[in-house]
Motif scaffolding. Sequence first.
Motif, short mmCIF file in Angstrom:
data_model
loop_
_atom_site.label_atom_id
_atom_site.label_comp_id
_atom_site.label_asym_id
_atom_site.label_seq_id
_atom_site.Cartn_x
_atom_site.Cartn_y
_atom_site.Cartn_z
N SER A 10 0.69 -0.90 0.21
CA SER A 10 -0.24 0.13 0.16
C SER A 10 1.04 1.29 0.25
N GLY A 11 2.38 0.67 0.38
CA GLY A 11 3.12 2.65 0.43
C GLY A 11 3.35 2.57 -1.36
N GLY A 12 2.90 2.21 -2.42
CA GLY A 12 3.41 2.29 -3.39
C GLY A 12 4.43 2.22 -3.89
N ASN A 13 6.29 2.21 -3.09
CA ASN A 13 6.64 2.41 -3.46
C ASN A 13 7.54 0.51 -3.49
N GLU A 14 8.73 0.19 -4.81
CA GLU A 14 9.02 -1.09 -4.71
C GLU A 14 9.82 -1.51 -4.05
N LEU A 15 9.42 -2.85 -3.77
CA LEU A 15 9.49 -3.65 -2.70
C LEU A 15 10.50 -4.01 -2.57
#
Length: 255
Positions: free
Chosen positions: A206-211
């Motif tokens: 949900s953070g929207g950044n690449e994991l």
Amino acid sequence: MNTQAKHPVKTSVSSEEWQLRQDLAACYNLVAHYGWDDLIFTHISARISGPEHHFLINPYGMMFDEITASSLVKVDLEGNKVLDTGYDINPAGFTIHSAIHEAREDAKVVLHLHTNAGVAVSAQKEGLLAISQQSLFPLSGLSYHEYEGVALREDEKARLQHDLGETDFMILRNHGLLTCAESVADAFLNMYILQRACEIQLLAQSGGNELTPIPAGIVDGIQASAKKVTHNAGGGLAWPGLLRKLDRMGAPYKE
């Protein structure tokens, strides 16, 4: 009619079965406490020692915070009640749990839930991702079972048994989570870790950044690390504390 008052269960079973009933009822109470229950529609079962393959499962219609040692229903692998406590069982729960108890001698306890996080991850094509320390424990022995509708068909049991294999963690696609173990404490700890891994994955996504994935190879040694952390006690290390928590809450598991 509930015949429990006329025929107290505690005096009708062995001390070993009564202890198992208390532990299993405690597991139900804990699932309710952590908000993992789905009204009355999921199941936790425990096999009773002996050659008969009898196991205990929840009374259909009772909320998980209401379940007691006495109210658990004892059935055989055909779904026949062995000891009548005045309650029925969920046929879908019987199908899943009887399949695993029949195939796995070591799977004495089977815990199946429909948590929001678990169902959400079960609907993701890649399933559980190796992105947290919590995810590594289930990933060391995780299987998947494709969704076939509500688990009522007898022929699904063989496919469920095949998919589970020798693993102790399973994600049922579009359905939920399942763990198994030799004890109630270990099955609960397995589910606690799997559920947390699913919650963390959804938060990370949900953070929207690449994991950032965990490097390959680390998962291979995670089981040895787990045994070291728990002093080889597994879920038994945390279980007494969880029971004390229930006692402080006034949970009915001992009744």
